[in-house]
Design a protein around this motif. Structure first.
Motif, PDB file in Angstrom:
ATOM      1  N   GLN A 154       0.837  -1.195   0.000  1.00 60.61           N
ATOM      2  CA  GLN A 154       0.000   0.000   0.000  1.00 60.61           C
ATOM      3  C   GLN A 154       0.876   1.250   0.000  1.00 60.61           C
ATOM      4  O   GLN A 154       1.828   1.351   0.773  1.00 60.61           O
ATOM      5  N   GLY A 155       0.549   2.175  -0.874  1.00 59.86           N
ATOM      6  CA  GLY A 155       1.262   3.438  -0.929  1.00 59.86           C
ATOM      7  C   GLY A 155       0.358   4.576  -0.514  1.00 59.86           C
ATOM      8  O   GLY A 155      -0.872   4.477  -0.600  1.00 59.86           O
ATOM      9  N   VAL A 156       0.981   5.661  -0.069  1.00 58.67           N
ATOM     10  CA  VAL A 156       0.223   6.823   0.397  1.00 58.67           C
ATOM     11  C   VAL A 156       0.856   8.096  -0.155  1.00 58.67           C
ATOM     12  O   VAL A 156       2.081   8.251  -0.116  1.00 58.67           O
ATOM     13  N   THR A 157       0.034   8.969  -0.670  1.00 60.59           N
ATOM     14  CA  THR A 157       0.471  10.322  -1.034  1.00 60.59           C
ATOM     15  C   THR A 157      -0.169  11.296  -0.061  1.00 60.59           C
ATOM     16  O   THR A 157      -1.395  11.313   0.100  1.00 60.59           O
ATOM     17  N   VAL A 158       0.663  12.091   0.596  1.00 61.89           N
ATOM     18  CA  VAL A 158       0.201  13.068   1.579  1.00 61.89           C
ATOM     19  C   VAL A 158       0.410  14.467   1.012  1.00 61.89           C
ATOM     20  O   VAL A 158       1.539  14.864   0.730  1.00 61.89           O
ATOM     21  N   THR A 159      -0.678  15.196   0.840  1.00 62.23           N
ATOM     22  CA  THR A 159      -0.612  16.582   0.382  1.00 62.23           C
ATOM     23  C   THR A 159      -0.986  17.486   1.545  1.00 62.23           C
ATOM     24  O   THR A 159      -2.070  17.370   2.106  1.00 62.23           O
ATOM     25  N   VAL A 160      -0.071  18.362   1.921  1.00 63.74           N
ATOM     26  CA  VAL A 160      -0.297  19.258   3.057  1.00 63.74           C
ATOM     27  C   VAL A 160      -0.589  20.657   2.529  1.00 63.74           C
ATOM     28  O   VAL A 160       0.128  21.178   1.669  1.00 63.74           O
ATOM     29  N   SER A 161      -1.662  21.260   3.047  1.00 61.02           N
ATOM     30  CA  SER A 161      -2.076  22.601   2.632  1.00 61.02           C
ATOM     31  C   SER A 161      -2.329  23.473   3.857  1.00 61.02           C
ATOM     32  O   SER A 161      -2.669  22.963   4.933  1.00 61.02           O
ATOM     33  N   VAL A 162      -2.163  24.769   3.676  1.00 64.06           N
ATOM     34  CA  VAL A 162      -2.514  25.749   4.705  1.00 64.06           C
ATOM     35  C   VAL A 162      -3.287  26.847   3.997  1.00 64.06           C
ATOM     36  O   VAL A 162      -2.698  27.625   3.236  1.00 64.06           O
ATOM     37  N   PRO A 163      -4.610  26.904   4.181  1.00 60.82           N
ATOM     38  CA  PRO A 163      -5.440  27.847   3.410  1.00 60.82           C
ATOM     39  C   PRO A 163      -4.936  29.277   3.425  1.00 60.82           C
ATOM     40  O   PRO A 163      -5.034  29.985   2.431  1.00 60.82           O
ATOM     41  N   ASN A 164      -4.369  29.709   4.540  1.00 58.78           N
ATOM     42  CA  ASN A 164      -3.879  31.084   4.660  1.00 58.78           C
ATOM     43  C   ASN A 164      -2.361  31.165   4.499  1.00 58.78           C
ATOM     44  O   ASN A 164      -1.752  32.191   4.819  1.00 58.78           O
ATOM     45  N   GLY A 165      -1.757  30.093   3.992  1.00 57.70           N
ATOM     46  CA  GLY A 165      -0.303  29.980   3.987  1.00 57.70           C
ATOM     47  C   GLY A 165       0.439  31.016   3.174  1.00 57.70           C
ATOM     48  O   GLY A 165       1.512  31.478   3.562  1.00 57.70           O
ATOM     49  N   LYS A 166      -0.114  31.409   2.028  1.00 58.71           N
ATOM     50  CA  LYS A 166       0.577  32.400   1.196  1.00 58.71           C
ATOM     51  C   LYS A 166       0.655  33.756   1.887  1.00 58.71           C
ATOM     52  O   LYS A 166       1.654  34.471   1.776  1.00 58.71           O
ATOM     53  N   VAL A 167      -0.397  34.103   2.595  1.00 58.13           N
ATOM     54  CA  VAL A 167      -0.398  35.359   3.345  1.00 58.13           C
ATOM     55  C   VAL A 167       0.577  35.276   4.519  1.00 58.13           C
ATOM     56  O   VAL A 167       1.363  36.199   4.767  1.00 58.13           O
ATOM     57  N   LEU A 168       0.538  34.155   5.239  1.00 56.68           N
ATOM     58  CA  LEU A 168       1.425  33.982   6.396  1.00 56.68           C
ATOM     59  C   LEU A 168       2.888  33.996   5.990  1.00 56.68           C
ATOM     60  O   LEU A 168       3.747  34.496   6.726  1.00 56.68           O
ATOM     61  N   ALA A 169       3.193  33.448   4.819  1.00 60.08           N
ATOM     62  CA  ALA A 169       4.584  33.352   4.369  1.00 60.08           C
ATOM     63  C   ALA A 169       5.238  34.710   4.217  1.00 60.08           C
ATOM     64  O   ALA A 169       6.464  34.846   4.348  1.00 60.08           O
ATOM     65  N   LYS A 170       4.424  35.743   3.954  1.00 62.12           N
ATOM     66  CA  LYS A 170       4.975  37.091   3.796  1.00 62.12           C
ATOM     67  C   LYS A 170       5.526  37.636   5.112  1.00 62.12           C
ATOM     68  O   LYS A 170       6.284  38.607   5.115  1.00 62.12           O
ATOM     69  N   LYS A 171       5.123  37.010   6.231  1.00 58.13           N
ATOM     70  CA  LYS A 171       5.596  37.438   7.545  1.00 58.13           C
ATOM     71  C   LYS A 171       6.814  36.637   8.007  1.00 58.13           C
ATOM     72  O   LYS A 171       7.260  36.781   9.142  1.00 58.13           O
ATOM     73  N   THR A 172       7.333  35.779   7.132  1.00 56.96           N
ATOM     74  CA  THR A 172       8.475  34.933   7.459  1.00 56.96           C
ATOM     75  C   THR A 172       9.655  35.253   6.536  1.00 56.96           C
ATOM     76  O   THR A 172       9.547  36.102   5.641  1.00 56.96           O
ATOM     77  N   LEU A 173      10.758  34.530   6.727  1.00 61.71           N
ATOM     78  CA  LEU A 173      11.934  34.691   5.873  1.00 61.71           C
ATOM     79  C   LEU A 173      11.959  33.676   4.729  1.00 61.71           C
ATOM     80  O   LEU A 173      12.983  33.496   4.076  1.00 61.71           O
ATOM     81  N   ASN A 174      10.834  33.013   4.488  1.00 64.69           N
ATOM     82  CA  ASN A 174      10.825  31.942   3.504  1.00 64.69           C
ATOM     83  C   ASN A 174      11.300  32.376   2.127  1.00 64.69           C
ATOM     84  O   ASN A 174      12.080  31.677   1.469  1.00 64.69           O
ATOM     85  N   HIS A 175      10.830  33.514   1.663  1.00 63.85           N
ATOM     86  CA  HIS A 175      11.222  33.963   0.325  1.00 63.85           C
ATOM     87  C   HIS A 175      12.726  34.178   0.248  1.00 63.85           C
ATOM     88  O   HIS A 175      13.381  33.780  -0.726  1.00 63.85           O
ATOM     89  N   THR A 176      13.294  34.783   1.282  1.00 62.66           N
ATOM     90  CA  THR A 176      14.738  35.009   1.320  1.00 62.66           C
ATOM     91  C   THR A 176      15.501  33.699   1.289  1.00 62.66           C
ATOM     92  O   THR A 176      16.557  33.579   0.659  1.00 62.66           O
ATOM     93  N   LEU A 177      14.973  32.693   1.960  1.00 62.72           N
ATOM     94  CA  LEU A 177      15.648  31.404   2.039  1.00 62.72           C
ATOM     95  C   LEU A 177      15.431  30.535   0.800  1.00 62.72           C
ATOM     96  O   LEU A 177      16.053  29.479   0.665  1.00 62.72           O
ATOM     97  N   GLY A 178      14.534  30.967  -0.083  1.00 64.28           N
ATOM     98  CA  GLY A 178      14.300  30.179  -1.290  1.00 64.28           C
ATOM     99  C   GLY A 178      13.140  29.208  -1.164  1.00 64.28           C
ATOM    100  O   GLY A 178      13.126  28.173  -1.828  1.00 64.28           O
ATOM    101  N   ILE A 179      12.169  29.535  -0.319  1.00 63.19           N
ATOM    102  CA  ILE A 179      10.952  28.725  -0.206  1.00 63.19           C
ATOM    103  C   ILE A 179       9.811  29.548  -0.791  1.00 63.19           C
ATOM    104  O   ILE A 179       9.471  30.617  -0.278  1.00 63.19           O
ATOM    105  N   GLU A 180       9.237  29.067  -1.882  1.00 64.90           N
ATOM    106  CA  GLU A 180       8.238  29.826  -2.616  1.00 64.90           C
ATOM    107  C   GLU A 180       6.872  29.150  -2.554  1.00 64.90           C
ATOM    108  O   GLU A 180       6.775  27.928  -2.596  1.00 64.90           O
ATOM    109  N   GLY A 181       5.833  29.971  -2.453  1.00 63.02           N
ATOM    110  CA  GLY A 181       4.474  29.466  -2.555  1.00 63.02           C
ATOM    111  C   GLY A 181       3.741  29.315  -1.243  1.00 63.02           C
ATOM    112  O   GLY A 181       2.553  29.000  -1.229  1.00 63.02           O
ATOM    113  N   GLY A 182       4.430  29.532  -0.119  1.00 59.93           N
ATOM    114  CA  GLY A 182       3.744  29.390   1.164  1.00 59.93           C
ATOM    115  C   GLY A 182       4.700  29.169   2.313  1.00 59.93           C
ATOM    116  O   GLY A 182       5.908  29.397   2.204  1.00 59.93           O
TER     117      GLY A 182
END
Length: 388
Positions: A154-182
């Motif tokens: 049996q295999g499993v695909t796990v997709t993780v989402s955060v409905p408000n994640g794109k907005v929250l990401a703007k308050k973090t250093l993710n873009h600077t670190l090279g994490i795009e989209g959330g």
């Protein structure tokens, strides 16, 4: 929402701030994703609705988390867990972390970034470019769920989402670190400790007092899990001889000296400890950085050309400089970092103790150690490896 039900397992865990107020512990986005994945997997396999799960965190705390937003379709289940960061100031607090699970016959566990969860685009982070920004800790918790509930084939695909994640990401250093989209799905221990600075700093000191009371002559300071795991699993240092410092390395150096330690060993990732080399002893990214500037300076001292210095300067993380330093024969930079970090650390405490430094990669591999670290290790009979 029934908060007691929502937070079962953390009622007895709190820190105390400078005004003697109790601050609640919380749990990470990684714990939310793992709990939601467990519930969705069980629902897929049994067809029965799951409204609460028990999740064992790497910290050893058993959480009972409420499952929300349940959607069951043929071969697919989506559900959510609300993030509760306790009394820690956290941009994700109160937001839902959603997990969608599908079954297949690959026999594998796979991860995908859904809406609001970022994708790694640059090297040097915990996950390689192209991977969902779901860190190793949460992946390990979800792997346990996979192994416990799925049979062979049996295999499993796990997709993780955060409905408000794109907005929250703007308050973090993710873009600077090279994490795009959330945002990133993170958490080494699965638990969030409240971060009232004075209260948290003071809560760290008893580690040193207990260490001294037990007869330890050397204090081992570890900013986080990377240094702790290396110290215990590779060097053979007992966990009772280690004290976590978080970002307060200077504070803990001073306290170690006040308590009477004459030998101190600091072990941690180069991205954290390179800050000591430039004289920054509160290592939170809002308080100090200069990592790339230091790397460039030491590379120049090793003979790097202006072109290579520019290439290093444009890196986003210390890890992403490794291939360049290796390619150019500039790995002497690592030795310069530890030697300077040791010198600046001893100056910081007015030379009242000997301070050794060991720097590592994210994987816990030793990059370099200074002479004091070697001497302390030999004196303590630890398993200090030979580093060329």
């Amino acid at each position: 929402m029934d908060k007691k039900k929502h937070r079962t397992g953390l009622e007895g865990y709190y820190a105390v701030d400078e005004k003697n107020r109790k601050l609640r512990y919380g749990y990470t986005t990684g714990s939310c994703a793992a709990a939601a994945a467990q519930a969705a997997t069980r629902m897929l396999l049994t067809g029965e609705k799951v409204e609460e799960v028990a999740l064992q965190t790497p910290k050893g705390i058993l959480l009972h988390l409420l499952i929300e937003e349940i959607s069951m379709d043929e071969g697919r289940v989506r559900c959510a867990v609300q993030k509760d960061g306790g009394d820690d100031p956290d941009v994700t607090h109160g937001n839902d972390v959603e997990t969608t699970v599908t079954l297949d016959n690959t026999g594998e566990l796979r991860f995908r970034a859904g809406f609001g969860v970022g994708t790694v685009t640059k090297p040097g982070l915990a996950m390689p470019p192209g991977e969902p920004a779901i860190n190793p800790g949460p992946r390990a918790m979800m792997k346990i769920v996979f192994e416990e509930h799925c049979v062979h084939g049996q295999g499993v695909t796990v997709t993780v989402s955060v409905p408000n994640g794109k907005v929250l990401a703007k308050k973090t250093l993710n873009h600077t670190l090279g994490i795009e989209g959330g945002i990133s799905i993170i958490g080494t221990t699965g638990i969030v400790k409240p971060m009232s600075e004075e209260g948290f700093k003071n809560s760290l000191v008893p580690q040193l007092k207990v260490m001294k009371a037990n007869g330890c002559e050397t204090a081992v300071l570890v900013p986080g899990r990377i240094g702790q795991d290396l110290a215990e699993q590779v060097l053979g240092i007992h966990k009772n001889q280690m004290a976590e410092t978080s970002n307060f390395i200077g504070f803990m150096l001073e306290k170690a000296v006040q308590i009477g330690f004459k030998r101190i060993l600091i072990i941690g990732h180069i991205g954290k400890l390179i800050k000591l080399a430039s004289g920054s002893f509160h290592t939170h990214n809002r308080m100090s950085d200069g990592r790339m500037e230091s790397i460039v300076a030491y590379a120049a001292l090793e003979g790097a050309s202006q072109e290579v210095c520019e290439e290093l300067f444009n890196c986003q993380t210390t890890e992403s400089t490794f291939p360049i330093l290796e390619r150019e024969g500039l790995t002497g930079v690592y030795q310069r970092v530890v030697d300077r970090a040791s010198l600046r650390s001893e100056r910081y405490i007015a030379n009242e103790a000997e301070v050794g430094i060991i720097i590592t990669t994210l994987k816990g591999e030793i990059l370099a150690m200074d002479k004091h670290a070697k001497e302390i290790g030999e004196l303590e009979h630890w398993h200090i490896p030979c580093i060329s």
